[in-house]
Scaffold this motif. Sequence first.
Motif, PDB file in Angstrom:
ATOM      1  N   UNK A  91     -41.744 109.916  93.101  1.00 46.54           N
ATOM      2  CA  UNK A  91     -42.446 108.954  92.245  1.00 46.54           C
ATOM      3  C   UNK A  91     -42.926 109.608  90.958  1.00 46.54           C
ATOM      4  N   UNK A  92     -43.412 110.844  91.050  1.00 45.68           N
ATOM      5  CA  UNK A  92     -43.897 111.543  89.856  1.00 45.68           C
ATOM      6  C   UNK A  92     -42.765 111.837  88.875  1.00 45.68           C
ATOM      7  N   UNK A  93     -41.593 112.140  89.394  1.00 52.03           N
ATOM      8  CA  UNK A  93     -40.449 112.376  88.505  1.00 52.03           C
ATOM      9  C   UNK A  93     -40.106 111.095  87.755  1.00 52.03           C
ATOM     10  N   UNK A 264     -52.746 109.351  89.790  1.00 47.80           N
ATOM     11  CA  UNK A 264     -52.022 110.445  89.153  1.00 47.80           C
ATOM     12  C   UNK A 264     -50.553 110.132  88.956  1.00 47.80           C
ATOM     13  N   UNK A 265     -49.957 109.418  89.908  1.00 43.88           N
ATOM     14  CA  UNK A 265     -48.562 108.996  89.752  1.00 43.88           C
ATOM     15  C   UNK A 265     -48.432 108.053  88.572  1.00 43.88           C
ATOM     16  N   UNK A 266     -49.346 107.101  88.479  1.00 46.15           N
ATOM     17  CA  UNK A 266     -49.273 106.079  87.441  1.00 46.15           C
ATOM     18  C   UNK A 266     -49.335 106.683  86.040  1.00 46.15           C
ATOM     19  N   UNK A 267     -50.224 107.647  85.828  1.00 40.86           N
ATOM     20  CA  UNK A 267     -50.401 108.180  84.477  1.00 40.86           C
ATOM     21  C   UNK A 267     -49.786 109.569  84.301  1.00 40.86           C
ATOM     22  N   UNK A 268     -48.767 109.886  85.082  1.00 38.96           N
ATOM     23  CA  UNK A 268     -48.123 111.191  84.998  1.00 38.96           C
ATOM     24  C   UNK A 268     -47.542 111.457  83.616  1.00 38.96           C
ATOM     25  N   UNK A 420     -41.617 101.460  85.935  1.00 38.20           N
ATOM     26  CA  UNK A 420     -40.431 102.265  86.218  1.00 38.20           C
ATOM     27  C   UNK A 420     -39.167 101.413  86.172  1.00 38.20           C
ATOM     28  N   UNK A 421     -39.181 100.259  86.841  1.00 34.35           N
ATOM     29  CA  UNK A 421     -38.002  99.390  86.865  1.00 34.35           C
ATOM     30  C   UNK A 421     -37.672  98.880  85.469  1.00 34.35           C
TER      31      UNK A 421
END
Length: 566
Positions: A91-93, A264-268, A420-421
């Motif tokens: 998810x982070x990538x 953290x994933x959302x605003x990576x 992401x999509x």
Amino acid sequence: MNKAKILSKLEVKQREEEAEVWQQSRWLNRDNVPLPPSRRLWGAWSYVGFWCTTGINISGWTGGSSLLSLGLSVGEAMAVVVIGQCLVAGACILTGLFGAEWHVGFPLWNRTTWGMKASVFPLLNRIALSFTWSATQAWFGGQVLKTLLGSMFPSIYNMHNPFPASTAMDGADFLCFCLFLIISLPLIYIPPEHFRIPFLITGVISTTCCFSIFFWSLARAHGGGPLIGSEAMAIVGVEKARGSVLAWAIFHGISSQMGQICAGILNNSDYTRFAIHPRAQIISQVCVIPIMGTLTCLIGIICTSVAAKFYPDEGLLWAPYDLLAAVQKNGGAGARAAVFFASLAFLFAQFGINIAGNAISGGIDLASLFPKWINIRRGVQTTLMALPMCPWALVSGATVYISVMAGYATFLAPMTGMMVFDYIFIRKRKVKLSSLYECSPSSIYYYYKGYNLRAPVAWICGVAPSFPGFLASVSTVKVSLGATHVYYLCWPLGFTISGVVFVALSKIWPPDGIDEVDEYDIFGTFGEPTGPPEAVEKSINMTDTIGVSMNEKEDIGGVHAVAVRE
């Protein structure tokens, strides 16, 4: 002094050579503009340090407690951690691609999906979370500072307590919490692109500390302690999960692994925008996130297990600061020295995760919400909001608080899936940077009066299935077992549903300008800005003579970007 002069004094002061550019739009300032090559300093090792710092911390250490409380054995819990952390890395990538390829962060990415005005909604969600997590992590930092000071001055544990028992803290707790905030203030003045070296140093120190405690525990107990054996469930005080209950506990554990870092994933992209090259963030996250997340949880379980053997009267010491206090209490001068160095290492880690993971992110978000009045430096001072939020009350056995924070993935996962999509499947990783700073019908991200109506529809579709279970987890509302099981899948389910619905709506009613990119590099994002002034006038009416012809393109990681000039 009249109101206009007061407001003028409060505006973000820009460099003289930049002022003419930034004042052209209230939607941008130096901290949310696409980063030029001179500010992109993070290589692969920088991200190793970043994820070691954010992975090895008090929250990660205590992660095993929540998994064992679900009725999982240590082996099952570690399998859940491995799967969950691998999904987190993936998810982070995905969320890091936008920042690494276009060098703008989460607040600007929002605008492509939600629309210029509607992007405020997810931004406010992220800001609220940064305030809450900043307060919580600052409280943990204060607790570590207390063990550090206690190793030198044991009398701190017996200092006068002016607070009643109902406050859930004593005088030493409050003193160390305030000291942690004060020490944090100078650190927030470091530009975020220069955090790469401190992160790497902190990662090395905290990793060395954790492994030292781990090997010391194994050597002292000649094994992993009682939690590794058959009596583990009795010690934890729960019944072993079996059959379908075990299966759903595993799903719940995997989703909670992602939920704990959903913000953290959302605003990576706030951090991947500092990447020297788009690939710099990928291999580091692929390797470091699963490894460090898994090892930190394992070390926390083993050390807690060993402590249960040697300090049975202390209960299960899941928090490392409680463990260190017990070691000092039951040891001699050597134990005090060990507690000092271990506390210092955890203190560095807490500064790293709180300044970078919460204060800087909150500052970036606020700088994009009010770019005329707030920059990152002003925004990160919101770390002082930790004091009025009273974190000692939040973390003192407040199961509702813990449930709300862990379950917030119900709302953030759909936002993440849509972005992401949209970026990968709808826009094919193409962005028109100039349109991100123009709130008018000429911007391709203006949609309908600044709102992309597809976004709230897709978001609600992703939130709705998990919401009943979330509500039940934070209140006395009763829901069916099926609704609870759906809630156990909130992150992957919400991410996928909202993403698919958003793509479907965008295919049925295609937005304008999907394939558009800027003809000129008006921000100097991929090289020194040069070119005719008429190129700039095509974009956001800036008056500086900037722009690099898009004829100088090269394909970087599948994205058409202006060639970086060496």
